[in-house]
Write an enzyme that holds these catalytic residues in place. Sequence first.
Site, PDB file in Angstrom:
ATOM      1  N   GLY A  23       0.644  33.001  35.836  1.00 23.65           N
ATOM      2  CA  GLY A  23       0.969  33.904  36.937  1.00 23.65           C
ATOM      3  C   GLY A  23       0.319  35.268  36.814  1.00 23.65           C
ATOM      4  N   HIS A  66      -7.027  26.767  35.642  1.00 28.16           N
ATOM      5  CA  HIS A  66      -6.661  27.339  36.932  1.00 28.16           C
ATOM      6  C   HIS A  66      -7.869  27.219  37.879  1.00 28.16           C
ATOM      7  CE1 HIS A  66      -5.392  30.232  39.912  1.00 28.16           C
ATOM      8  NE2 HIS A  66      -4.177  30.203  39.365  1.00 28.16           N
ATOM      9  N   GLY A  87      -2.795  35.982  34.235  1.00 22.23           N
ATOM     10  CA  GLY A  87      -4.225  35.834  33.957  1.00 22.23           C
ATOM     11  C   GLY A  87      -4.460  35.394  32.535  1.00 22.23           C
ATOM     12  N   ASP A 143      -3.468  15.546  50.480  1.00 26.88           N
ATOM     13  CA  ASP A 143      -3.813  15.422  49.071  1.00 26.88           C
ATOM     14  C   ASP A 143      -3.101  14.187  48.497  1.00 26.88           C
ATOM     15  OD1 ASP A 143      -3.131  15.698  46.330  1.00 26.88           O
ATOM     16  OD2 ASP A 143      -3.484  17.861  46.412  1.00 26.88           O
ATOM     17  N   GLU A 197     -12.288  32.531  30.980  1.00 22.92           N
ATOM     18  CA  GLU A 197     -11.809  31.536  31.948  1.00 22.92           C
ATOM     19  C   GLU A 197     -12.191  30.109  31.543  1.00 22.92           C
ATOM     20  OE1 GLU A 197      -9.583  32.571  33.807  1.00 22.92           O
ATOM     21  OE2 GLU A 197     -10.212  33.719  35.557  1.00 22.92           O
ATOM     22  N   SER A 241      -9.275  28.056  30.637  1.00 20.99           N
ATOM     23  CA  SER A 241      -8.191  27.803  31.597  1.00 20.99           C
ATOM     24  C   SER A 241      -8.558  26.703  32.597  1.00 20.99           C
ATOM     25  CB  SER A 241      -7.881  29.089  32.359  1.00 20.99           C
ATOM     26  OG  SER A 241      -7.039  28.826  33.447  1.00 20.99           O
ATOM     27  N   ASP A 251      -3.300  18.335  56.554  1.00 22.45           N
ATOM     28  CA  ASP A 251      -2.726  19.339  55.678  1.00 22.45           C
ATOM     29  C   ASP A 251      -3.799  20.418  55.535  1.00 22.45           C
ATOM     30  OD1 ASP A 251      -0.953  20.412  53.728  1.00 22.45           O
ATOM     31  OD2 ASP A 251      -2.420  19.780  52.221  1.00 22.45           O
ATOM     32  N   GLY A 259      -8.231  38.035  25.782  1.00 22.30           N
ATOM     33  CA  GLY A 259      -8.753  37.634  24.482  1.00 22.30           C
ATOM     34  C   GLY A 259      -9.725  38.683  23.943  1.00 22.30           C
ATOM     35  N   GLY A 308     -15.493  42.024  19.593  1.00 22.50           N
ATOM     36  CA  GLY A 308     -14.686  43.144  19.096  1.00 22.50           C
ATOM     37  C   GLY A 308     -13.973  43.923  20.179  1.00 22.50           C
TER      38      GLY A 308
END
Lengths: 46, 694
Positions: free
Chosen positions: B454, B426, B456, B566, B421, B424, B387, B459, B463
């Site tokens: 999909g 991802h 991002g 996998d 990030e 997350s 794969d 935040g 400030g």
Amino acid sequence: MPIDVVCGMKVKESTPFKSNYNGKTYYFCNEHCKIEFDKNPLKYVR
Amino acid sequence: MPTDPVCGMYVPETTELKTVIDGNTYYFCSRSCQQKFTSPVEELKKLKKRLIVAWSLSLPIFIINYFLPSNLFHGIQNKYLAMLLLAIPVQFYSGFPFYHGAYHSLRNKIGNMDLLISIGTLTAFIFSAFVTFYPHSIHSSSVYFDASSFIITMILTGNYIENITKEKADNSARKLLSLIPQISHLIDEDGSILDVHTEELASGNNILVKPGELIPADGIVYEGISEVDESMLTGEQTPSLKTTGDFVSSGTKNLNGILKIKVSKTGKNTTINQIYELIQRAISGRAKVQRIADVFSALFIPVVIASALISGIFWYLYLSHINYPYYLDIAVLAFVSVIVIACPCAIGLAGPIALLISSNYASENGILIKNTSSLDRLTKVNRIIFDKSGTLTEPEPNIEKIVTKEGFNEDDVLKFAASLEIFSNHPVARSIFKQALHRNLQIIEAKNVKEIPGVGIEGEIQGSRISVKRKIDPSSSEVLVILDDRLIGEIYLSYRIRESAFPTITHLKRMGIKVTMVTGDSEIEAKRVAEVLGIDKIHSRVLPEGKSQIIKNYQMNGDYVAFVGDGINDAIALEVADVGIAMSSGSDIAKESGDIILVNNDLRNIILVRIISDKTIDKIKQNIGWAIGYNAFLIPVAGGLLVPVFGIGIFQILPILAAFAMGMSSSSVVINSIMLRRNIEKKWNHIKSGLDIA
């Protein structure tokens, strides 16, 4: 006594777990082995 | 029908000889096998005691029988009596495990080695005792206490050697369990640290692992950063960096930082325990090649008893016909020799020890063999289908370059992106966060973080409003970092081809194995990877269910196919293939599909596992051949085949020689199997140097 071709164990012909492939009956020790076999019999018969 | 985990013989489930450990039931052919399994150390100690008694009494019996004249005992009957007294403890104390095993063998109506030994030694003993007490009832007969005692002594010696050697083979697997520390540092709700026994830990607990300590349970890091030595699981010597969100396995070693971990699995469910169980299970696994041994074992005991009877009756009739005075003695000795020389154990042991050794070696090198019957099929594999995503290419993207806008440098862009990030999971996010850690950048506290699937993540940081937009493509990804509506930089990432892919594929092709790639991605991306790696056969835009159809098509055309993919997403393809080789996701080995798991994700291990399977199957065939040859050749010898050459006197020593041969035959199978490790190592070291990653 036939042999379960998936796990290699001996099984009785009276087992409820069996499958037909290419005109031949294959016997299995449990449901798991039968399911495995049915997914792709070729893997186990050659 | 289940198999005995010690000797590999078939046992009916109705047997009383069973043990339940951790919810698994194990069935045994004999009491001694059961004891060897449940308490190997204690069993070895007991065996040693029986062996000492056997040797220290058998030798005097031998000396009395052959070197001391009868007048020293005031008559031959007293000499026989002295030997009888010495023989009793050997026969009934040292030989006790054999009777126990024989009793169960009769109850289960399945013959075993214990039954043969009991019949053989009791025949010689009872015959001799009869001659001792009724010297004139059988014409010119002698006693054979030396034979009955030496048979027991020799076979116990053989068992002892076999046990010690097996213990050695099993040790490396047991070492895995010793990697779980006994004490863990539990973090209480109020933050205080409490030392507890590791078995008291439960899923959901928070624990602290200090530098230099072994990690006691599987879990996810929630605070801290450290390098962790995972070599015991993966064979990989370079430590891997673990931080918030990363999975850590029990038994691995925290090297240089403090880690706080939320426990996800403890005890039997931990990775290290699962690996240990898989190795242990290897011994009861059955390779197809063992079936010939099974057919042989089933017929073995009745054939041996019949052969022994035939040879006893033959010598009785023949010798009495020619008026040979010791015809009854020779008939008894021939019967005993045949019974004793037969060794069903060597056949039973032919497979299990070899499988245990290869499983152990594989796991030390980061390969888990979940299904030992796949080793047979692996030796026949002539096509390997890879794969692409996550197998030939890395599962996480790599940062190729960072382009910055005026007023910002690479570290600024990375720091802002990583501070968001971190929230997350991802793959792109993980990669950016890890790169920031790698550069020792300080993560800034972010508020009101929101991930938009999909698109991002966004935040507030100090400030300012930061948004990170991900543009994902199969081969490369681009991340835009925006500060208060102003683009401050772009991070370019790509899924690199694994370093181990090129040497592996080149070597596989050299071995004559056809290499194919399947992918759900576009033809352009498939060709990009295939061209770099020299793969000429590709299938692109394939849906997950299409992969298994492609495998079946190749199988219909006569190919034996291994699929490398996998362990979670390619489950069906892994099952349909003759051999399914899964790249590990690292967290739950038991749930992953595949016959073989590459724990360290090094593709070169495909070549190693092929070497392991070739050598293991060869060794099992060799062992079976040796065991069958041993019995086929020596049973007729014990029956008197060599009498025309050496004369009838050969029966004086045949029972003892038979016991010696039998005692050594199982040991020699075990010792021959232990050589397997060296054979694999030698071949692998020879090939490995040509597979170096540039």
